[in-house]
Design a protein around this motif. Structure first.
Motif, PDB file in Angstrom:
ATOM      1  N   VAL A 102       0.859  -1.180   0.000  1.00 28.93           N
ATOM      2  CA  VAL A 102       0.000   0.000   0.000  1.00 28.93           C
ATOM      3  C   VAL A 102       0.898   1.234   0.000  1.00 28.93           C
ATOM      4  O   VAL A 102       1.807   1.354   0.829  1.00 28.93           O
ATOM      5  CB  VAL A 102      -0.925   0.016   1.231  1.00 28.93           C
ATOM      6  N   ASP A 103       0.665   2.131  -0.928  1.00 25.25           N
ATOM      7  CA  ASP A 103       1.486   3.336  -1.068  1.00 25.25           C
ATOM      8  C   ASP A 103       0.653   4.579  -0.814  1.00 25.25           C
ATOM      9  O   ASP A 103      -0.452   4.717  -1.358  1.00 25.25           O
ATOM     10  CB  ASP A 103       2.081   3.427  -2.479  1.00 25.25           C
ATOM     11  N   TYR A 104       1.211   5.485  -0.013  1.00 20.73           N
ATOM     12  CA  TYR A 104       0.561   6.771   0.230  1.00 20.73           C
ATOM     13  C   TYR A 104       1.529   7.905  -0.058  1.00 20.73           C
ATOM     14  O   TYR A 104       2.735   7.796   0.203  1.00 20.73           O
ATOM     15  CB  TYR A 104       0.107   6.887   1.691  1.00 20.73           C
ATOM     16  N   ILE A 105       0.999   8.969  -0.594  1.00 22.64           N
ATOM     17  CA  ILE A 105       1.731  10.232  -0.651  1.00 22.64           C
ATOM     18  C   ILE A 105       1.181  11.116   0.446  1.00 22.64           C
ATOM     19  O   ILE A 105      -0.043  11.272   0.568  1.00 22.64           O
ATOM     20  CB  ILE A 105       1.596  10.905  -2.028  1.00 22.64           C
ATOM     21  N   VAL A 106       2.064  11.675   1.261  1.00 22.00           N
ATOM     22  CA  VAL A 106       1.636  12.581   2.318  1.00 22.00           C
ATOM     23  C   VAL A 106       2.230  13.951   2.028  1.00 22.00           C
ATOM     24  O   VAL A 106       3.448  14.133   2.029  1.00 22.00           O
ATOM     25  CB  VAL A 106       2.026  12.062   3.721  1.00 22.00           C
ATOM     26  N   SER A 107       1.365  14.878   1.719  1.00 20.66           N
ATOM     27  CA  SER A 107       1.789  16.250   1.422  1.00 20.66           C
ATOM     28  C   SER A 107       1.923  17.002   2.737  1.00 20.66           C
ATOM     29  O   SER A 107       0.949  17.173   3.484  1.00 20.66           O
ATOM     30  CB  SER A 107       0.760  16.931   0.517  1.00 20.66           C
ATOM     31  N   LEU A 108       3.147  17.451   3.024  1.00 17.41           N
ATOM     32  CA  LEU A 108       3.456  18.057   4.314  1.00 17.41           C
ATOM     33  C   LEU A 108       3.385  19.583   4.258  1.00 17.41           C
ATOM     34  O   LEU A 108       3.571  20.192   3.202  1.00 17.41           O
ATOM     35  CB  LEU A 108       4.850  17.622   4.768  1.00 17.41           C
ATOM     36  N   LYS A 109       3.152  20.169   5.404  1.00 14.25           N
ATOM     37  CA  LYS A 109       3.124  21.623   5.535  1.00 14.25           C
ATOM     38  C   LYS A 109       4.539  22.152   5.751  1.00 14.25           C
ATOM     39  O   LYS A 109       5.456  21.397   6.037  1.00 14.25           O
ATOM     40  CB  LYS A 109       2.222  22.031   6.705  1.00 14.25           C
ATOM     41  N   GLY A 110       4.679  23.452   5.629  1.00 12.02           N
ATOM     42  CA  GLY A 110       5.949  24.083   5.948  1.00 12.02           C
ATOM     43  C   GLY A 110       6.882  24.181   4.763  1.00 12.02           C
ATOM     44  O   GLY A 110       6.538  23.834   3.631  1.00 12.02           O
ATOM     45  N   THR A 111       8.082  24.650   5.039  1.00 10.84           N
ATOM     46  CA  THR A 111       9.105  24.833   4.015  1.00 10.84           C
ATOM     47  C   THR A 111       9.737  23.500   3.660  1.00 10.84           C
ATOM     48  O   THR A 111      10.033  22.684   4.540  1.00 10.84           O
ATOM     49  CB  THR A 111      10.190  25.800   4.520  1.00 10.84           C
ATOM     50  N   ARG A 112       9.970  23.292   2.389  1.00 10.48           N
ATOM     51  CA  ARG A 112      10.558  22.037   1.926  1.00 10.48           C
ATOM     52  C   ARG A 112      12.044  21.979   2.288  1.00 10.48           C
ATOM     53  O   ARG A 112      12.837  22.796   1.825  1.00 10.48           O
ATOM     54  CB  ARG A 112      10.355  21.923   0.417  1.00 10.48           C
ATOM     55  N   PRO A 113      12.457  20.970   3.090  1.00 12.22           N
ATOM     56  CA  PRO A 113      13.874  20.809   3.444  1.00 12.22           C
ATOM     57  C   PRO A 113      14.563  19.969   2.366  1.00 12.22           C
ATOM     58  O   PRO A 113      14.039  19.791   1.263  1.00 12.22           O
ATOM     59  CB  PRO A 113      13.803  20.069   4.773  1.00 12.22           C
ATOM     60  N   THR A 114      15.727  19.405   2.673  1.00 14.08           N
ATOM     61  CA  THR A 114      16.322  18.432   1.751  1.00 14.08           C
ATOM     62  C   THR A 114      15.462  17.171   1.775  1.00 14.08           C
ATOM     63  O   THR A 114      14.734  16.906   2.751  1.00 14.08           O
ATOM     64  CB  THR A 114      17.750  18.067   2.162  1.00 14.08           C
ATOM     65  N   SER A 115      15.542  16.401   0.721  1.00 13.21           N
ATOM     66  CA  SER A 115      14.736  15.192   0.679  1.00 13.21           C
ATOM     67  C   SER A 115      15.167  14.197   1.756  1.00 13.21           C
ATOM     68  O   SER A 115      14.333  13.486   2.326  1.00 13.21           O
ATOM     69  CB  SER A 115      14.813  14.545  -0.703  1.00 13.21           C
ATOM     70  N   THR A 116      16.451  14.176   2.058  1.00 14.50           N
ATOM     71  CA  THR A 116      16.944  13.287   3.115  1.00 14.50           C
ATOM     72  C   THR A 116      16.351  13.669   4.468  1.00 14.50           C
ATOM     73  O   THR A 116      15.924  12.807   5.252  1.00 14.50           O
ATOM     74  CB  THR A 116      18.480  13.334   3.183  1.00 14.50           C
ATOM     75  N   THR A 117      16.307  14.973   4.739  1.00 11.87           N
ATOM     76  CA  THR A 117      15.718  15.434   5.996  1.00 11.87           C
ATOM     77  C   THR A 117      14.249  15.071   6.071  1.00 11.87           C
ATOM     78  O   THR A 117      13.751  14.621   7.115  1.00 11.87           O
ATOM     79  CB  THR A 117      15.905  16.956   6.139  1.00 11.87           C
ATOM     80  N   ALA A 118      13.526  15.267   4.971  1.00 11.99           N
ATOM     81  CA  ALA A 118      12.100  14.947   4.957  1.00 11.99           C
ATOM     82  C   ALA A 118      11.867  13.466   5.228  1.00 11.99           C
ATOM     83  O   ALA A 118      10.984  13.094   6.022  1.00 11.99           O
ATOM     84  CB  ALA A 118      11.493  15.343   3.610  1.00 11.99           C
ATOM     85  N   LEU A 119      12.636  12.623   4.590  1.00 16.27           N
ATOM     86  CA  LEU A 119      12.501  11.180   4.806  1.00 16.27           C
ATOM     87  C   LEU A 119      12.836  10.805   6.244  1.00 16.27           C
ATOM     88  O   LEU A 119      12.117  10.011   6.875  1.00 16.27           O
ATOM     89  CB  LEU A 119      13.413  10.420   3.844  1.00 16.27           C
TER      90      LEU A 119
END
Length: 277
Positions: free
Chosen positions: A64-81
């Motif tokens: 099962v795959d979900y995309i979760v759209s987060l609030k706030g400023t976009r950080p590096t992708s590594t930080t987000a993960l």
């Protein structure tokens, strides 16, 4: 009565098509995931995506795959993960939670109820920024438009695009081919969109041969909206995938030739080798 080649392929598709209730247990974790991520990081929206949503999932293998759209400023992708991973590890301390770009994978019930969560940030003008598995940066995607594109193409050839996508994904999983499922699906839709005549035994070969001819080259988004689709995440994975693709092309060619000669038994034998079935 001897099984025909097309009957065998239909039975293979039926075997690996998940029933409507197949992912129900995994879906029960959605609310807990969304609440935790909203508390820790802030959630704009969370929605189901991937092969399950597109109708190209593979029974026994797809998650099962979900995309979760987060609030706030976009950080590096590594930080987000890492942020998503840490939030879910805290929520589910007895569950394996790990990063596998572009997602955070939660292996509930020892992997029997696996959920993949892709962190995303809404892009100006539409679509989402998600982690790019190949570059480690961000890539732009339009999953809702991609789903619509696959569904539209699939109206032709008696659902040929999704059949081809499911079979090639079955090959990927059964033969441990390190190639992106999303890439295989979008390439299959693009391939089907360009075909005027359709014969599954011939087009299985035609599609594999096409992938070989282009050496799994990146695909421009067929909708013209997002980033390119990459087939692999590293050069070592590319080499492994191309080697296994060469073997697949040979088997698919033999199966096609036997089919055209009316030799169902040998055609089916080649497909059993191709799909490890």
């Amino acid at each position: 009565m001897t099984q025909t080649t097309t009957q065998y392929l239909d039975s293979l598709l039926s075997l690996y098509t998940p029933p409507s209730t197949y992912f129900d247990k995994a879906r029960t974790h959605r609310s807990g995931i969304e609440v935790r991520l909203d508390t820790w990081l802030g959630v704009k929206e969370m929605f189901e995506t991937g092969s399950l949503r597109h109708g190209t999932g593979v029974r026994f293998y797809s998650d099962v795959d979900y995309i979760v759209s987060l609030k706030g400023t976009r950080p590096t992708s590594t930080t987000a993960l890492n942020n998503v991973r840490d939030a879910l590890k805290d929520k589910y301390p007895n569950t394996t939670v790990r990063v596998a770009r572009p997602a955070v994978v939660c292996e509930f019930a020892k992997g029997d109820e696996t959920v993949e969560v892709v962190p995303a940030f809404a892009a100006e003008g539409g679509g989402y920024w998600i982690p790019d598995p190949k570059t480690g940066e961000w890539m732009k995607t339009h999953p809702k438009d991609h789903n619509a594109y696959v569904n539209e193409v699939n109206k032709s050839h008696s659902g040929g695009a999704k059949k081809l996508a499911r079979l090639t994904k079955t090959w990927k999983y059964k033969r441990s081919v390190p190639v992106s499922s999303c890439y295989l699906e979008m390439r299959a839709a693009k391939y089907a969109d360009g075909e005027s005549y359709w014969s599954l035994p011939q087009d299985i070969y035609g599609y594999f041969k096409h992938l070989q001819n282009i050496s799994l080259a990146s695909l421009n988004d067929p909708t013209g909206l997002g980033s390119r689709f990459n087939a692999y995440s590293s050069e070592s994975n590319k080499a492994d995938a191309l080697s296994k693709l060469d073997t697949a092309v040979g088997r698919a060619r033999k199966a096609k030739d036997y089919y055209l000669a009316g030799n169902n038994a040998d055609a089916i034998a080649q497909y059993k080798l191709l799909f490890a079935h």
